[in-house]
Design an enzyme around this catalytic site. Structure first.
Site, short mmCIF file in Angstrom:
data_model
loop_
_atom_site.label_atom_id
_atom_site.label_comp_id
_atom_site.label_asym_id
_atom_site.label_seq_id
_atom_site.Cartn_x
_atom_site.Cartn_y
_atom_site.Cartn_z
N SER A 162 23.73 8.64 49.95
CA SER A 162 22.33 9.05 50.25
C SER A 162 21.68 7.96 51.01
O SER A 162 21.58 6.88 50.75
CB SER A 162 21.30 9.50 49.18
OG SER A 162 21.64 10.44 48.65
N GLU A 200 17.04 4.52 50.99
CA GLU A 200 17.64 4.24 49.50
C GLU A 200 18.88 2.98 49.88
O GLU A 200 19.10 2.40 49.17
CB GLU A 200 18.55 5.48 49.29
CG GLU A 200 19.26 5.24 47.66
CD GLU A 200 19.57 6.30 47.02
OE1 GLU A 200 18.75 7.18 47.00
OE2 GLU A 200 20.62 6.34 46.63
N ARG A 237 16.09 5.04 41.51
CA ARG A 237 16.83 4.19 42.40
C ARG A 237 16.71 2.85 42.44
O ARG A 237 16.72 2.02 43.69
CB ARG A 237 17.13 4.59 43.66
CG ARG A 237 17.58 6.23 43.54
CD ARG A 237 19.11 6.05 43.02
NE ARG A 237 19.60 7.72 42.99
CZ ARG A 237 19.22 8.15 41.63
NH1 ARG A 237 18.64 7.56 40.37
NH2 ARG A 237 19.74 9.45 41.35
C1 LIG Z 1 30.28 9.51 48.48
C2 LIG Z 1 29.01 8.64 47.82
C3 LIG Z 1 28.42 9.17 46.84
C4 LIG Z 1 27.34 8.63 46.15
N1 LIG Z 1 26.52 9.27 45.15
C5 LIG Z 1 25.69 8.66 44.44
C6 LIG Z 1 24.90 9.19 43.28
O1 LIG Z 1 25.23 10.44 43.22
N2 LIG Z 1 23.87 8.69 43.03
C7 LIG Z 1 23.45 7.46 43.15
O2 LIG Z 1 22.71 6.75 42.60
N3 LIG Z 1 24.35 6.76 44.31
C8 LIG Z 1 25.32 7.42 44.84
N4 LIG Z 1 25.86 6.69 45.80
C9 LIG Z 1 25.43 5.30 46.14
C10 LIG Z 1 26.21 4.11 45.48
O3 LIG Z 1 27.42 4.49 44.88
C11 LIG Z 1 25.45 3.83 44.11
O4 LIG Z 1 24.10 3.03 44.69
C12 LIG Z 1 26.16 2.36 43.67
O5 LIG Z 1 25.46 2.00 42.59
C13 LIG Z 1 26.23 1.15 44.60
O6 LIG Z 1 27.04 0.24 43.62
P1 LIG Z 1 27.88 -0.68 44.48
O7 LIG Z 1 28.60 -1.72 43.54
O8 LIG Z 1 28.50 0.10 45.56
O9 LIG Z 1 26.83 -1.43 45.11
P2 LIG Z 1 26.68 -2.22 46.59
O10 LIG Z 1 26.50 -1.08 47.72
O11 LIG Z 1 27.68 -3.10 46.99
O12 LIG Z 1 25.02 -2.80 46.46
C14 LIG Z 1 24.04 -2.21 46.38
C15 LIG Z 1 22.84 -3.02 46.09
O13 LIG Z 1 23.01 -3.60 44.65
C16 LIG Z 1 22.98 -4.93 44.86
N5 LIG Z 1 24.12 -5.30 43.69
C17 LIG Z 1 25.50 -4.68 43.68
N6 LIG Z 1 25.94 -5.52 42.66
C18 LIG Z 1 25.15 -6.18 41.94
C19 LIG Z 1 25.29 -7.36 40.87
N7 LIG Z 1 26.36 -7.21 40.25
N8 LIG Z 1 24.13 -7.78 40.61
C20 LIG Z 1 22.98 -7.70 41.49
N9 LIG Z 1 22.94 -7.04 42.53
C21 LIG Z 1 23.89 -6.14 42.78
C22 LIG Z 1 23.58 -5.26 46.15
O14 LIG Z 1 22.96 -6.56 46.75
C23 LIG Z 1 22.69 -4.25 46.88
O15 LIG Z 1 21.44 -4.48 47.16
C24 LIG Z 1 27.00 7.17 46.53
C25 LIG Z 1 27.82 6.43 47.54
C26 LIG Z 1 28.72 7.09 48.02
C27 LIG Z 1 29.61 6.42 49.23
#
Ligand SMILES: Cc1cc2nc3c(=O)[nH]c(=O)nc-3n(C[C@H](O)[C@H](O)[C@H](O)COP(=O)(O)OP(=O)(O)OC[C@H]3O[C@@H](n4cnc5c(N)ncnc54)[C@H](O)[C@@H]3O)c2cc1C
Length: 284
Positions: free
Chosen positions: A207, A278, A159
């Site tokens: 998570s 996480e 992660r």
């Molecule tokens: C219902 C639900 C289910 C989920 N299931 C999973 C799962 O099965 N597996 C899993 O791994 N995760 C899961 N997640 C968590 C999440 O969806 C992932 O971690 C996802 O990859 C986050 O992407 P985001 O665009 O929403 O990032 P954000 O939440 O907006 O950001 C997360 C982090 O990444 C950084 N970031 C985002 N975009 C960029 C970019 N372009 N460049 C540099 N840094 C960046 C941000 O600064 C922050 O530190 C789940 C979330 C929810 C709500």
């Protein structure tokens, strides 16, 4: 650039104070301009994708938040290589590649983030993670330089990409070939599984804690401690999934942080396991 914009609108928890500045870039040049603006004004900057793994504190972020989305959502196949923009939603990536007969990211269908967030967090599920398919990431660094970083140079771990303070603009993913019908069947099955175990009717952020390694997941440990349903203010541990904390309607970041501390302490006391976050906590 929008000033003093509430970030609750931009996170799946629907929680978070204002950003001093919110940039909604339409192309990579806009991203570079936002980073340059922060540098010139001596402000910190951070990146948001779909906000599905972040807790923005109630005091907000006293700098520039760069929100990646439309305009940065390129999707192109070159042979079996997918070239994808950081703003592309992961479920769309999973669906489009599967429909065109490419295997490798089909299992990510239920991860509600962006490709940029997925690469940055090394998101994954069902035994697969982004690190397995990324061959290159294009990033913009603190100095405003755009550079390509090869897979070998990205120290992915569980992660985490450990890419440091950069904006992921684009990624190249190496995929294989598979029949669209088979991939569709896998996705239908996984989505059904997700539906049964996810509190879709309440805002949450996936998570909260990382799995600590060993036989028991963070969710199992929290459940074992009898914490399902435990509540601090408007934040509650989901009855469906103990590692998912939900916003029952009026939760503040303070409520979620109190819930996190309560869970950490209880799990430490009862099982000896130290849980690590996480989710990423942003702001003051
Ligand atoms: C219902 C639900 C289910 C989920 N299931 C999973 C799962 O099965 N597996 C899993 O791994 N995760 C899961 N997640 C968590 C999440 O969806 C992932 O971690 C996802 O990859 C986050 O992407 P985001 O665009 O929403 O990032 P954000 O939440 O907006 O950001 C997360 C982090 O990444 C950084 N970031 C985002 N975009 C960029 C970019 N372009 N460049 C540099 N840094 C960046 C941000 O600064 C922050 O530190 C789940 C979330 C929810 C709500």
């Amino acid at each position: 650039m929008i000033e003093n914009e509430l970030l609750a609108r931009y996170t799946t928890w629907r929680i978070g104070g204002p950003a001093r500045y919110l940039a909604l870039p339409a192309d990579p040049e806009d991203v570079a301009r936002a980073v340059a603006f922060a540098r010139e004004h001596g402000l910190p900057w951070t990146v948001l994708g779909l906000g599905s793994n972040v807790l923005v504190k109630d005091g907000g972020f006293a700098g520039v938040v760069i929100r990646m989305g439309k305009g940065l959502d390129r999707f192109e196949m070159k042979g079996a290589t997918a070239i994808v923009g950081a703003g592309l939603p992961i479920p769309l990536l999973a669906r489009r590649t599967a429909e065109t007969g490419f295997v490798g990211v089909e299992r990510f269908i239920g991860i509600p983030g962006t490709v940029g967030g997925g690469v940055y967090m090394n998101a994954g599920c069902h035994g697969a993670e982004f690190a397995e398919v990324v061959t290159e990431a294009t990033v913009l660094d603190q100095a405003g330089q755009v550079r390509a970083v090869s897979r070998k140079q990205i120290p992915f771990s569980y992660r985490a990409s450990n890419l440091g303070h950069v904006v992921v603009l684009e990624a190249k993913l190496s995929l294989g070939e598979e029949s669209p019908a088979k991939l569709k069947e896998i996705q239908t099955r996984l989505l059904r599984w997700r539906k049964a175990g996810t509190p879709f009717d309440q805002p949450c952020a996936g998570s909260t804690f990382r799995n600590p390694g060993g036989p028991r997941t963070a969710g199992m440990l929290i459940d074992e401690c009898g914490l399902k349903g435990h509540r601090e203010g408007g934040a509650q541990i989901s009855a469906l999934h103990a590692n998912y904390f939900v916003n029952t309607g009026s939760a503040t970041a303070g409520d979620v942080l109190r819930l996190i501390e309560h869970v950490r302490k209880t799990v430490r006391k009862r099982t000896g396991v130290e849980l690590a976050l996480e989710i990423k906590v942003i702001g003051t």
